[in-house]
Scaffold this active site. Sequence first.
Site, short mmCIF file in Angstrom:
data_model
loop_
_atom_site.label_atom_id
_atom_site.label_comp_id
_atom_site.label_asym_id
_atom_site.label_seq_id
_atom_site.Cartn_x
_atom_site.Cartn_y
_atom_site.Cartn_z
N ARG A 278 0.81 -1.21 0.00
CA ARG A 278 0.00 0.00 0.00
C ARG A 278 0.85 1.28 0.00
NH1 ARG A 278 -5.19 0.18 2.04
NH2 ARG A 278 -4.78 -1.80 3.07
N CYS A 346 -26.72 -0.60 -8.85
CA CYS A 346 -27.95 -0.75 -8.07
C CYS A 346 -27.67 -1.39 -6.71
CB CYS A 346 -28.94 -1.61 -8.83
SG CYS A 346 -29.23 -0.99 -10.45
N TYR A 375 -4.88 -1.48 -4.09
CA TYR A 375 -6.16 -2.14 -3.82
C TYR A 375 -7.31 -1.42 -4.52
CZ TYR A 375 -3.04 -4.20 -0.40
OH TYR A 375 -1.97 -4.82 0.19
C1 LIG Z 1 -1.10 -7.79 1.98
C2 LIG Z 1 0.23 -8.24 2.42
C3 LIG Z 1 1.32 -7.39 2.41
C4 LIG Z 1 1.22 -5.94 2.00
O1 LIG Z 1 0.43 -5.18 2.87
P1 LIG Z 1 0.35 -3.60 2.66
O2 LIG Z 1 -0.59 -3.15 3.71
O3 LIG Z 1 -0.19 -3.37 1.29
O4 LIG Z 1 1.72 -3.05 2.83
C5 LIG Z 1 2.55 -7.88 2.79
N1 LIG Z 1 2.70 -9.17 3.17
C6 LIG Z 1 1.67 -10.04 3.20
C7 LIG Z 1 1.91 -11.43 3.63
C8 LIG Z 1 0.40 -9.61 2.83
O5 LIG Z 1 -0.61 -10.46 2.87
#
Ligand SMILES: *Cc1c(COP(=O)(O)O)cnc(C)c1O
Length: 423
Positions: A278, A346, A375
């Site tokens: 993220r 809807c 995301y």
């Molecule tokens: C989703 C995930 C991440 C990344 O998470 P962010 O919040 O996007 O940084 C890293 N490691 C694992 C195992 C994940 O499932």
Amino acid sequence: MDHFIYRNGILHAEDVALPDIAAAVGTPFYVYSAATLTRHFRVFDEALEGMDHLVCYAMKANSNLAVLKLLADQGAGMDVVSSGEYLRAKAVGVPGDKIVFSGVGKTREEMELVIKGGIRQFNVESEPELYLLSKVASELGATVPITVRVNPDVDAKTHAKIATGKSENKFGIPIAKARAVYAEAAKLPGIEVVGIDVHIGSQLTDLTPYRTAFEKVKELTLELRADGHDIRRLDLGGGLGIPYERSNEAPPLPMEYGQVVRETVGDLGCEIEIEPGRLIAGNAGLMVSSVIYRKNGEGRDFLILDAAMNDLIRPAMYEAHHDIVPVIEPLAAAEQTPVDIVGPVCESGDTFAKQRNLPHMGDGDLIAFRSAGAYGAVMASEYNSRPLIPEVLVMGDQFAVIRARPTFEEMLNRDKIPEWLQN
Ligand SMILES: *Cc1c(COP(=O)(O)O)cnc(C)c1O
């Protein structure tokens, strides 16, 4: 920090005016800034400076090949959670020894594919997975490096749907059971224990849960070493949050996160891996949409957009806030009034924001959702037979479509009517 700013009253992505992209590709669309993506990667890389480390971008946040190529060119490793993601990493030239494989339900087919293609490590999430991996690796005559994902029972203090480090979550092995599982792993053929993995959740806005979790990992490292395991790698997961609401959020910076890593596990002589998703992609992207109608309801006004929950599901799924701004900069003196910002699907859940203060916007006006690079596109669907919206990458004054909007013909052709229904 990002590269989406108003210039001469028009919102730009780097040096490109958003109305120019809208004219070329139509709305709605996603647009990503290359400079922002690379900057975010570098900030993480620098935060771990002085420690042996690899930043593995968690591509589930945004797995467009152009985004991956950009990050791979910076030296990023990749964190993948499926065969499809693994093949994406390979498609942009990431070597197997820079790819880590996470996920709670890896299948035999996925294991085979990844072992044959080369992998840095499997992050194993359960004992049954460990046994199957041992079997598959042995059949292929391979030895696969593994970490065990431990669940430290730490409250990440984030939205329930993205907290993963509490004992009631489905992820990892309870940390109290870890020594027994490592003892088992050490005996299995085809398995080489190399380290420990932990990931406690996403959109963390406080460093305290990290500190608590990493301290538990340190303690476990010392115990496992005393048990005779060669723990030389720590995968600390991802999850650092971003400011979705700029006016009142200031989550910790990667530098401060790096400091916590240093203070907790920095003296163990381990190679450090982190898996941010993220924070790298989120503020590197916008979703741009047009107002179809301004509708005056009873006691409230609605802006009905051409984007909907199928294009950006975060508000419907996580009650997430996105800052939403007009592409044409309002005058400082413009009056702001509350509106509900909704899509045409809807479902009442197809609401992006309720009673959001905005200057007057009307039919045809362009509107941008900030912090939509992670995301967003990856979670989109074609619900209501709405085509997936295009993705555009900007670098300086150039832009390119990095995934085109499908035609209706392409969409319809994916369905097949059985012969016995045709007459
Ligand atoms: C989703 C995930 C991440 C990344 O998470 P962010 O919040 O996007 O940084 C890293 N490691 C694992 C195992 C994940 O499932």
